[in-house]
Design an enzyme around this catalytic site. Structure first.
Site, PDB file in Angstrom:
ATOM      1  N   CYS A 104       0.866  -1.183   0.000  1.00  0.00           N
ATOM      2  CA  CYS A 104       0.000   0.000   0.000  1.00  0.00           C
ATOM      3  C   CYS A 104       0.904   1.235   0.000  1.00  0.00           C
ATOM      4  O   CYS A 104       1.604   1.485   0.988  1.00  0.00           O
ATOM      5  CB  CYS A 104      -0.877  -0.031   1.251  1.00  0.00           C
ATOM      6  SG  CYS A 104      -1.892   1.437   1.467  1.00  0.00           S
TER       7      CYS A 104
ATOM      8  N   CYS B 119      -0.543   3.611  -6.740  1.00  0.00           N
ATOM      9  CA  CYS B 119      -1.482   3.086  -5.740  1.00  0.00           C
ATOM     10  C   CYS B 119      -1.760   1.665  -6.178  1.00  0.00           C
ATOM     11  O   CYS B 119      -1.995   1.417  -7.370  1.00  0.00           O
ATOM     12  CB  CYS B 119      -2.778   3.906  -5.730  1.00  0.00           C
ATOM     13  SG  CYS B 119      -4.132   3.111  -4.830  1.00  0.00           S
ATOM     14  N   THR B 120      -1.732   0.726  -5.234  1.00  0.00           N
ATOM     15  CA  THR B 120      -1.822  -0.684  -5.644  1.00  0.00           C
ATOM     16  C   THR B 120      -3.213  -1.067  -6.162  1.00  0.00           C
ATOM     17  O   THR B 120      -3.374  -2.141  -6.740  1.00  0.00           O
ATOM     18  CB  THR B 120      -1.405  -1.609  -4.495  1.00  0.00           C
ATOM     19  OG1 THR B 120      -2.161  -1.276  -3.321  1.00  0.00           O
ATOM     20  CG2 THR B 120       0.087  -1.474  -4.209  1.00  0.00           C
TER      21      THR B 120
END
Ligand code: DGL
Length: 270
Positions: free
Chosen positions: A74, A186-187
Protein backbone atom coordinates in the site's frame (compact mmCIF):
# COMPACT_ATOMS: atom_id res chain seq x y z
CA UNK A 1 -3.79 -20.54 12.50
CA UNK A 2 -1.27 -23.29 11.60
CA UNK A 3 2.41 -22.75 12.39
CA UNK A 4 3.84 -22.63 8.89
CA UNK A 5 5.64 -19.37 8.29
CA UNK A 6 3.92 -17.17 5.75
CA UNK A 7 4.77 -13.92 4.02
CA UNK A 8 2.24 -11.32 5.20
CA UNK A 9 0.94 -8.97 2.52
CA UNK A 10 -0.95 -5.92 3.69
CA UNK A 11 -3.14 -3.26 2.05
CA UNK A 12 -5.98 -0.96 3.04
CA UNK A 13 -8.21 -3.20 0.93
CA UNK A 14 -7.89 -5.40 -2.11
CA UNK A 15 -5.35 -3.30 -4.04
CA UNK A 16 -2.50 -5.31 -2.54
CA UNK A 17 -3.73 -8.33 -4.51
CA UNK A 18 -1.80 -6.77 -7.41
CA UNK A 19 1.38 -7.19 -5.35
CA UNK A 20 0.38 -10.61 -4.03
CA UNK A 21 -0.11 -11.75 -7.62
CA UNK A 22 3.50 -10.84 -8.47
CA UNK A 23 4.85 -12.36 -5.25
CA UNK A 24 3.03 -15.64 -5.94
CA UNK A 25 4.54 -15.77 -9.43
CA UNK A 26 8.09 -14.91 -8.43
CA UNK A 27 8.15 -16.86 -5.14
CA UNK A 28 6.35 -20.10 -6.04
CA UNK A 29 7.58 -21.89 -2.91
CA UNK A 30 6.12 -19.36 -0.43
CA UNK A 31 2.72 -19.29 1.31
CA UNK A 32 1.00 -15.98 2.12
CA UNK A 33 -1.32 -14.25 4.56
CA UNK A 34 -3.24 -11.43 2.89
CA UNK A 35 -4.54 -8.74 5.24
CA UNK A 36 -7.10 -6.27 3.83
CA UNK A 37 -7.97 -3.51 6.27
CA UNK A 38 -11.59 -3.56 5.17
CA UNK A 39 -12.80 -1.66 8.24
CA UNK A 40 -10.74 1.39 7.32
CA UNK A 41 -10.49 1.46 3.52
CA UNK A 42 -9.90 3.91 1.84
CA UNK A 43 -6.71 5.25 3.38
CA UNK A 44 -6.29 7.96 0.74
CA UNK A 45 -8.45 10.44 2.63
CA UNK A 46 -7.28 9.60 6.19
CA UNK A 47 -4.66 11.45 8.20
CA UNK A 48 -1.09 10.18 8.31
CA UNK A 49 -1.49 9.46 12.05
CA UNK A 50 -4.62 7.36 11.48
CA UNK A 51 -2.95 5.38 8.70
CA UNK A 52 0.16 4.73 10.80
CA UNK A 53 -2.04 3.37 13.60
CA UNK A 54 -3.98 1.08 11.21
CA UNK A 55 -0.80 -0.33 9.69
CA UNK A 56 0.76 -0.82 13.09
CA UNK A 57 -2.28 -2.90 14.15
CA UNK A 58 -2.04 -4.95 10.96
CA UNK A 59 1.69 -5.62 11.31
CA UNK A 60 1.15 -6.62 14.91
CA UNK A 61 -1.53 -9.09 13.83
CA UNK A 62 0.58 -10.57 11.03
CA UNK A 63 3.61 -11.08 13.26
CA UNK A 64 1.42 -12.65 15.96
CA UNK A 65 0.11 -15.02 13.29
CA UNK A 66 3.45 -16.51 12.23
CA UNK A 67 4.43 -14.19 9.42
CA UNK A 68 8.17 -14.29 8.71
CA UNK A 69 8.15 -11.16 6.54
CA UNK A 70 5.80 -8.25 6.02
CA UNK A 71 5.00 -6.67 2.66
CA UNK A 72 3.40 -3.25 2.85
CA UNK A 73 1.49 -3.46 -0.43
CA UNK A 74 0.00 0.00 0.00
CA UNK A 75 1.77 3.14 -1.21
CA UNK A 76 -0.29 5.33 1.13
CA UNK A 77 0.78 3.23 4.12
CA UNK A 78 4.42 3.47 3.02
CA UNK A 79 4.11 7.21 2.68
CA UNK A 80 2.49 7.71 6.06
CA UNK A 81 3.98 5.06 8.29
CA UNK A 82 6.87 2.96 7.04
CA UNK A 83 9.57 4.91 8.88
CA UNK A 84 7.69 4.44 12.14
CA UNK A 85 7.23 0.72 11.44
CA UNK A 86 10.86 0.10 10.54
CA UNK A 87 11.87 1.78 13.76
CA UNK A 88 9.38 -0.13 15.90
CA UNK A 89 9.88 -3.57 14.29
CA UNK A 90 13.65 -3.34 13.86
CA UNK A 91 14.26 -7.09 13.76
CA UNK A 92 11.54 -7.91 11.25
CA UNK A 93 11.66 -8.00 7.45
CA UNK A 94 9.50 -5.16 6.17
CA UNK A 95 9.41 -4.61 2.42
CA UNK A 96 7.25 -1.73 1.26
CA UNK A 97 6.01 -0.54 -2.09
CA UNK A 98 6.58 2.96 -3.43
CA UNK A 99 5.69 4.55 -6.76
CA UNK A 100 7.98 3.23 -9.52
CA UNK A 101 9.50 6.65 -10.26
CA UNK A 102 13.05 5.35 -10.63
CA UNK A 103 12.39 2.78 -13.41
CA UNK A 104 9.96 5.21 -15.04
CA UNK A 105 12.69 7.83 -15.46
CA UNK A 106 15.69 5.57 -15.99
CA UNK A 107 14.14 2.85 -18.16
CA UNK A 108 10.81 3.91 -19.65
CA UNK A 109 10.89 7.66 -20.43
CA UNK A 110 12.14 8.24 -23.97
CA UNK A 111 12.53 12.00 -23.80
CA UNK A 112 8.87 12.57 -22.84
CA UNK A 113 7.19 13.19 -19.49
CA UNK A 114 6.31 10.83 -16.63
CA UNK A 115 2.84 10.88 -15.08
CA UNK A 116 2.69 9.69 -11.46
CA UNK A 117 -0.80 8.85 -10.17
CA UNK A 118 -1.60 7.94 -6.57
CA UNK A 119 -3.84 8.73 -3.61
CA UNK A 120 -3.84 12.21 -2.10
CA UNK A 121 -1.81 11.00 0.90
CA UNK A 122 0.94 9.63 -1.37
CA UNK A 123 0.92 12.58 -3.78
CA UNK A 124 1.20 15.12 -0.96
CA UNK A 125 3.70 13.10 1.09
CA UNK A 126 7.35 13.98 1.64
CA UNK A 127 8.46 10.50 0.56
CA UNK A 128 7.27 10.99 -3.00
CA UNK A 129 8.68 14.53 -3.13
CA UNK A 130 12.08 13.18 -2.03
CA UNK A 131 11.94 10.28 -4.49
CA UNK A 132 11.17 12.60 -7.39
CA UNK A 133 13.93 14.99 -6.32
CA UNK A 134 16.41 12.11 -6.37
CA UNK A 135 15.71 10.93 -9.93
CA UNK A 136 13.95 13.71 -11.80
CA UNK A 137 16.94 15.75 -12.95
CA UNK A 138 15.17 16.98 -16.13
CA UNK A 139 11.86 17.95 -14.47
CA UNK A 140 9.81 15.46 -16.43
CA UNK A 141 7.55 14.22 -13.63
CA UNK A 142 3.98 15.43 -13.23
CA UNK A 143 2.03 14.02 -10.28
CA UNK A 144 -1.69 13.89 -9.76
CA UNK A 145 -4.04 12.51 -7.10
CA UNK A 146 -6.80 10.12 -8.19
CA UNK A 147 -9.06 10.21 -5.14
CA UNK A 148 -11.85 7.86 -6.29
CA UNK A 149 -10.11 5.08 -8.16
CA UNK A 150 -9.30 2.87 -5.15
CA UNK A 151 -12.95 2.65 -4.08
CA UNK A 152 -14.06 1.94 -7.66
CA UNK A 153 -11.81 -1.13 -7.48
CA UNK A 154 -13.13 -2.09 -4.02
CA UNK A 155 -16.63 -1.91 -5.46
CA UNK A 156 -15.84 -3.87 -8.60
CA UNK A 157 -16.38 -1.06 -11.12
CA UNK A 158 -14.00 -2.01 -13.95
CA UNK A 159 -16.07 -1.37 -17.06
CA UNK A 160 -13.83 0.56 -19.46
CA UNK A 161 -16.88 2.55 -20.66
CA UNK A 162 -17.12 3.96 -17.12
CA UNK A 163 -13.45 4.11 -16.18
CA UNK A 164 -11.95 5.70 -19.32
CA UNK A 165 -14.25 8.79 -19.06
CA UNK A 166 -13.52 8.92 -15.32
CA UNK A 167 -9.77 8.96 -15.99
CA UNK A 168 -10.22 11.60 -18.69
CA UNK A 169 -12.08 13.80 -16.23
CA UNK A 170 -9.46 13.39 -13.49
CA UNK A 171 -6.62 14.12 -15.94
CA UNK A 172 -8.34 17.11 -17.45
CA UNK A 173 -5.94 19.94 -18.32
CA UNK A 174 -2.99 17.65 -19.06
CA UNK A 175 -1.75 17.06 -22.59
CA UNK A 176 -1.62 13.27 -22.36
CA UNK A 177 0.37 12.98 -25.60
CA UNK A 178 3.38 14.46 -23.78
CA UNK A 179 3.69 11.42 -21.49
CA UNK A 180 5.79 8.34 -22.25
CA UNK A 181 5.07 6.61 -18.97
CA UNK A 182 2.26 6.33 -16.44
CA UNK A 183 3.30 5.26 -12.94
CA UNK A 184 0.47 3.61 -11.05
CA UNK A 185 1.43 4.72 -7.54
CA UNK A 186 -1.48 3.09 -5.74
CA UNK A 187 -1.82 -0.68 -5.64
CA UNK A 188 -5.51 -0.47 -6.57
CA UNK A 189 -4.74 1.20 -9.90
CA UNK A 190 -3.32 -1.80 -11.85
CA UNK A 191 -6.86 -3.23 -11.79
CA UNK A 192 -7.56 -0.52 -14.39
CA UNK A 193 -4.60 -1.36 -16.62
CA UNK A 194 -6.90 -1.97 -19.60
CA UNK A 195 -8.54 1.46 -19.26
CA UNK A 196 -5.18 3.21 -18.97
CA UNK A 197 -4.02 1.47 -22.14
CA UNK A 198 -7.19 2.54 -23.98
CA UNK A 199 -6.64 6.14 -22.87
CA UNK A 200 -2.88 6.22 -23.57
CA UNK A 201 -2.02 3.28 -25.84
CA UNK A 202 1.41 4.74 -26.64
CA UNK A 203 2.51 4.96 -22.99
CA UNK A 204 4.20 2.38 -20.77
CA UNK A 205 1.93 1.78 -17.77
CA UNK A 206 4.01 0.52 -14.85
CA UNK A 207 3.80 -0.15 -11.12
CA UNK A 208 6.15 -1.20 -8.33
CA UNK A 209 4.87 -4.72 -7.67
CA UNK A 210 7.64 -6.61 -9.52
CA UNK A 211 10.35 -4.73 -7.62
CA UNK A 212 8.68 -5.53 -4.31
CA UNK A 213 8.38 -9.23 -5.09
CA UNK A 214 12.05 -9.44 -6.09
CA UNK A 215 13.06 -7.57 -2.93
CA UNK A 216 11.08 -10.01 -0.75
CA UNK A 217 12.90 -12.90 -2.41
CA UNK A 218 16.30 -11.28 -1.79
CA UNK A 219 15.50 -10.62 1.88
CA UNK A 220 14.29 -14.17 2.52
CA UNK A 221 17.39 -15.49 0.75
CA UNK A 222 19.70 -13.22 2.74
CA UNK A 223 18.30 -14.48 6.03
CA UNK A 224 18.22 -18.10 4.88
CA UNK A 225 14.45 -18.37 5.39
CA UNK A 226 13.31 -18.78 1.80
CA UNK A 227 11.33 -22.00 1.49
CA UNK A 228 12.69 -24.77 -0.72
CA UNK A 229 9.25 -25.99 -1.70
CA UNK A 230 5.60 -25.19 -1.11
CA UNK A 231 4.50 -27.11 1.98
CA UNK A 232 0.77 -26.36 1.86
CA UNK A 233 -1.88 -27.46 -0.60
CA UNK A 234 -2.30 -24.94 -3.43
CA UNK A 235 -5.82 -24.04 -2.24
CA UNK A 236 -4.40 -23.05 1.18
CA UNK A 237 -1.51 -21.11 -0.25
CA UNK A 238 -3.09 -17.79 0.66
CA UNK A 239 -5.06 -17.14 3.83
CA UNK A 240 -7.20 -14.00 3.52
CA UNK A 241 -8.30 -11.89 6.48
CA UNK A 242 -10.40 -8.73 6.65
CA UNK A 243 -8.98 -6.42 9.36
CA UNK A 244 -7.83 -9.51 11.26
CA UNK A 245 -11.06 -11.52 10.90
CA UNK A 246 -11.53 -14.60 8.75
CA UNK A 247 -13.37 -13.93 5.50
CA UNK A 248 -16.94 -14.49 6.63
CA UNK A 249 -19.00 -14.80 3.49
CA UNK A 250 -18.95 -16.86 0.33
CA UNK A 251 -19.76 -13.69 -1.61
CA UNK A 252 -16.58 -12.01 -0.33
CA UNK A 253 -14.43 -15.07 -1.04
CA UNK A 254 -15.86 -15.20 -4.57
CA UNK A 255 -15.17 -11.53 -5.11
CA UNK A 256 -11.53 -11.96 -4.09
CA UNK A 257 -11.26 -14.92 -6.46
CA UNK A 258 -12.74 -12.88 -9.31
CA UNK A 259 -10.21 -10.09 -8.68
CA UNK A 260 -7.34 -12.58 -8.74
CA UNK A 261 -8.66 -13.92 -12.05
CA UNK A 262 -8.91 -10.38 -13.40
CA UNK A 263 -5.26 -9.77 -12.51
CA UNK A 264 -4.15 -12.99 -14.21
CA UNK A 265 -6.02 -11.87 -17.31
CA UNK A 266 -4.70 -8.28 -17.25
CA UNK A 267 -1.10 -9.17 -16.47
CA UNK A 268 -1.01 -11.57 -19.39
CA UNK A 269 -1.44 -8.48 -21.62
CA UNK A 270 1.73 -6.79 -20.35
N1 DGL B 1 -3.90 0.69 -2.22
C1 DGL B 1 -3.49 1.83 -1.51
C2 DGL B 1 -2.25 2.50 -2.06
O1 DGL B 1 -1.43 1.82 -2.65
C3 DGL B 1 -4.46 2.76 -0.88
C4 DGL B 1 -5.79 3.05 -1.48
C5 DGL B 1 -6.69 3.67 -0.43
O2 DGL B 1 -7.02 2.97 0.54
O3 DGL B 1 -7.03 4.85 -0.57
O4 DGL B 1 -2.03 3.66 -1.88
Amino acid sequence: METIKRVGVFDSGLGGLTVLNRCMDLLPEEAFLYYADTDNVPYGNKTREQITQYVDNAVDYMLANSCKAIVIACNSATSAGVDYLRDKYKDEIIVSIEPAVKPAILEHAKGGKVLVLATRVTIEGKKLTDLIKLYDKENVVVKRAMPELAMLAENGVFDTDVIVPHLKGELDGLDLKEFDVVVLGCTHFPFFYDSFKILMPWADVIDGSGGVARQVGRELERLGIREKELVVAERNRVVYVDSGRDIDSIKRARYIRSLNERLDMLFKQR
